[in-house]
Design an enzyme around this catalytic site. Structure first.
Site, PDB file in Angstrom:
ATOM      1  N   LYS A  55       4.646   4.169 -10.142  1.00 43.77           N
ATOM      2  CA  LYS A  55       3.367   4.048  -9.440  1.00 43.77           C
ATOM      3  C   LYS A  55       2.232   3.732 -10.412  1.00 43.77           C
ATOM      4  O   LYS A  55       1.331   2.932 -10.108  1.00 43.77           O
ATOM      5  CB  LYS A  55       3.082   5.335  -8.672  1.00 43.77           C
ATOM      6  CG  LYS A  55       4.112   5.643  -7.598  1.00 43.77           C
ATOM      7  CD  LYS A  55       3.957   7.064  -7.063  1.00 43.77           C
ATOM      8  CE  LYS A  55       5.061   7.413  -6.074  1.00 43.77           C
ATOM      9  NZ  LYS A  55       5.008   8.827  -5.651  1.00 43.77           N
ATOM     10  N   GLU A  66       0.816  -1.214   0.000  1.00 47.60           N
ATOM     11  CA  GLU A  66       0.000   0.000   0.000  1.00 47.60           C
ATOM     12  C   GLU A  66       0.850   1.265   0.000  1.00 47.60           C
ATOM     13  O   GLU A  66       0.521   2.254  -0.669  1.00 47.60           O
ATOM     14  CB  GLU A  66      -0.927   0.001   1.222  1.00 47.60           C
ATOM     15  CG  GLU A  66      -1.874   1.177   1.290  1.00 47.60           C
ATOM     16  CD  GLU A  66      -2.907   1.157   0.180  1.00 47.60           C
ATOM     17  OE1 GLU A  66      -2.867   2.069  -0.676  1.00 47.60           O
ATOM     18  OE2 GLU A  66      -3.746   0.237   0.150  1.00 47.60           O
ATOM     19  N   VAL A 107       2.406   3.438  -3.350  1.00 49.30           N
ATOM     20  CA  VAL A 107       1.703   4.383  -4.229  1.00 49.30           C
ATOM     21  C   VAL A 107       0.918   5.381  -3.382  1.00 49.30           C
ATOM     22  O   VAL A 107       0.069   4.985  -2.580  1.00 49.30           O
ATOM     23  CB  VAL A 107       0.746   3.657  -5.185  1.00 49.30           C
ATOM     24  CG1 VAL A 107       0.012   4.670  -6.076  1.00 49.30           C
ATOM     25  CG2 VAL A 107       1.487   2.641  -6.049  1.00 49.30           C
ATOM     26  N   ASP A 150       9.285   8.443 -11.252  1.00 48.68           N
ATOM     27  CA  ASP A 150       8.642   8.025 -10.015  1.00 48.68           C
ATOM     28  C   ASP A 150       7.146   7.800 -10.245  1.00 48.68           C
ATOM     29  O   ASP A 150       6.580   6.783  -9.817  1.00 48.68           O
ATOM     30  CB  ASP A 150       8.858   9.089  -8.940  1.00 48.68           C
ATOM     31  CG  ASP A 150       8.111   8.797  -7.658  1.00 48.68           C
ATOM     32  OD1 ASP A 150       8.567   7.929  -6.891  1.00 48.68           O
ATOM     33  OD2 ASP A 150       7.058   9.416  -7.424  1.00 48.68           O
TER      34      ASP A 150
END
Length: 453
Positions: A203, A127, A130, A199
């Site tokens: 995600k 969890e 992201v 980045d």
């Protein structure tokens, strides 16, 4: 109280320390919710720490800690994609459940890691990988399990959002705001992963797999950063009723049924893209500012839902890490007839049963469909605008709005055009023709546009 659950934390940076503090602060609440004592028994750290409880074993040998008989759940917060992978695989091999905040590792090696975990009947929870404290993974894997997700769009990098907010609200240039973001700790000394969208792409790969039931395919995410965004474009966008945000999109395209890339529906497949985007000023994501993260999910039959909050920081990330730990505590409480932890009731890693993951193709950049903001600089000659609009029309591109600004001292006119959605390959050809006009003085600036509807 049943048997205590023993945790190992690998990495005592901001997040690891945040997890320790959260457990110490909320220990009674954790016990009441889980029915278990939750105890940190070991930490993996390169140097001994004087501020760690003396009952906790400190070990610089991360592999030994990951395999320790005195550990049930391994929390990996060391980062990177080499040592972290080795440690996680070692922990799985020794029957440990894993919690990780490592989006880069999972985006690039998650398929292998999840398959290894399935084979060893353990779980890898992520969890915190992201959007920090926003429970978007849990929402998409569980709360939206009965929905067909059509698309999602997200502000999933706080640094980029901070930069775009400051540029818009205070009229500051990109380089100036980036320096402040580094001074405040929002951006690294090398900000490439943040400002170039890498980045966010990590995600997005995770979110897309959960949304559509596809294997992780980070290498197929189209990625464009914000380093080329100027105050000029930020201001023109505002004047036209839009704001520029750095967004990640995962979009299911049904296609036109012919296999043809052209036309308003284009090819069938999934778009995975991260890029600066003009969105309407009244859109839900338009007013998520500063370092906040937000994910907008459009699903059937629920419709649009927005999830917003802190996307980074010790508290937000520790909160997400411990939410995963609490889920795994319940898994550890489920035993089969042989007293082995059972996997049966747990949500699959990527929300879909592994053998049901789809091979839906990921669309190439030239197959993507978006609207466009175009900024064209041309000599202030009669017929220039007519030439530009003719080229767009011939390419099958419909114009939504045109803004022509006063001529500069050098006799150049900025022309700003907003288009309706079009397949990118059509726009590429049109821009190539526009730039060949004798009256055009510079490269055409393009920024994608999405109405989020």
């Amino acid at each position: 109280m049943s048997k205590s659950i023993k945790l190992a934390i690998l990495g005592l940076g901001t997040v690891g320390t945040g997890v320790i503090n959260l457990i110490n602060d909320n220990l009674d609440e954790l016990k009441r919710r889980s029915g278990r004592d939750i105890v940190i028994t070991e930490v993996g750290t390169r140097r001994q720490r004087d501020d760690i409880d003396a009952t906790i074993v400190q070990n610089s040998d991360l592999m030994a800690t990951a395999a320790s008989d005195n550990v049930d759940i391994v929390i990996e917060v060391i980062g990177g994609t080499t040592l972290a992978k080795d440690v996680i695989m070692h922990a799985i091999k020794h029957g440990k459940h894993v919690v990780t905040a490592n989006k880069a590792l999972l985006a690039e090696h998650g398929n292998e890691i999840f398959a290894f975990a399935e084979a060893h009947n353990v779980h890898v929870a992520y969890e915190a990988a992201v959007a920090g404290g926003i429970p978007i993974i849990k929402v998409m894997r569980e709360a939206l399990a009965a929905n067909k997700i059509e698309w999602l769009a997200g502000i999933i990098n706080g640094t980029g959002n901070f930069i775009m907010t400051e540029m818009r609200d205070k009229g500051r240039p990109f380089a100036d705001v980036l320096s402040e973001a580094q001074a405040l700790g929002y951006a690294e000394a090398d900000p490439t992963f943040d400002v170039e969208g890498i980045d966010a792409a990590h995600k997005l790969a995770l979110l897309a797999s959960i949304a559509f039931g596809i294997p992780l395919q980070f290498d197929k995410v189209y990625c464009e950063g914000i380093t080329g965004i100027t105050l000029q474009d930020v201001n023109y966008a505002e004047e036209l009723g839009y704001r520029i945000k750095h967004l990640g999109f995962a979009v299911r395209r049904e296609g036109n049924g012919s296999g043809d890339d052209q036309g308003s529906n284009g090819a069938a497949g999934i778009e995975l893209r991260v890029h600066p985007t003009l969105i309407p000023q009244n859109a839900l994501l338009a007013n998520v500012n500063g370092v906040k993260n937000a994910v907008l999910v459009n699903s059937h039959p629920l419709g649009q839902t927005l999830y917003c909050g802190d996307g980074a920081g010790a508290g937000a990330t520790a909160s997400a890490v411990m939410a995963d730990v609490m889920d795994l505590v319940r898994v550890l409480g489920s035993k089969d007839s042989n007293n082995e932890s059972t996997n049966g009731h747990h949500v699959p890693h990527l929300a879909f049963i592994p053998e049901q993951l789809s091979d839906t193709p990921i669309l190439r950049a030239e197959q993507m469909i978006t609207g466009y903001y175009l900024r064209v600089h041309a000599h202030d000659n009669p017929g220039v605008l007519a030439d530009i609009t003719r080229i767009l029309s011939d390419a099958g591109i419909n114009i939504d709005a045109i803004l022509q600004k006063p001529a500069h001292k050098l006799g150049q006119v900025p022309v700003i055009i907003l288009t309706l959605p079009v397949v990118e390959s059509q726009m590429n050809l049109a821009i190539e023709k526009i730039e060949k006009l004798d009256t055009i003085t510079d490269k055409v600036v393009r920024i994608r546009l999405d109405e989020l509807a």
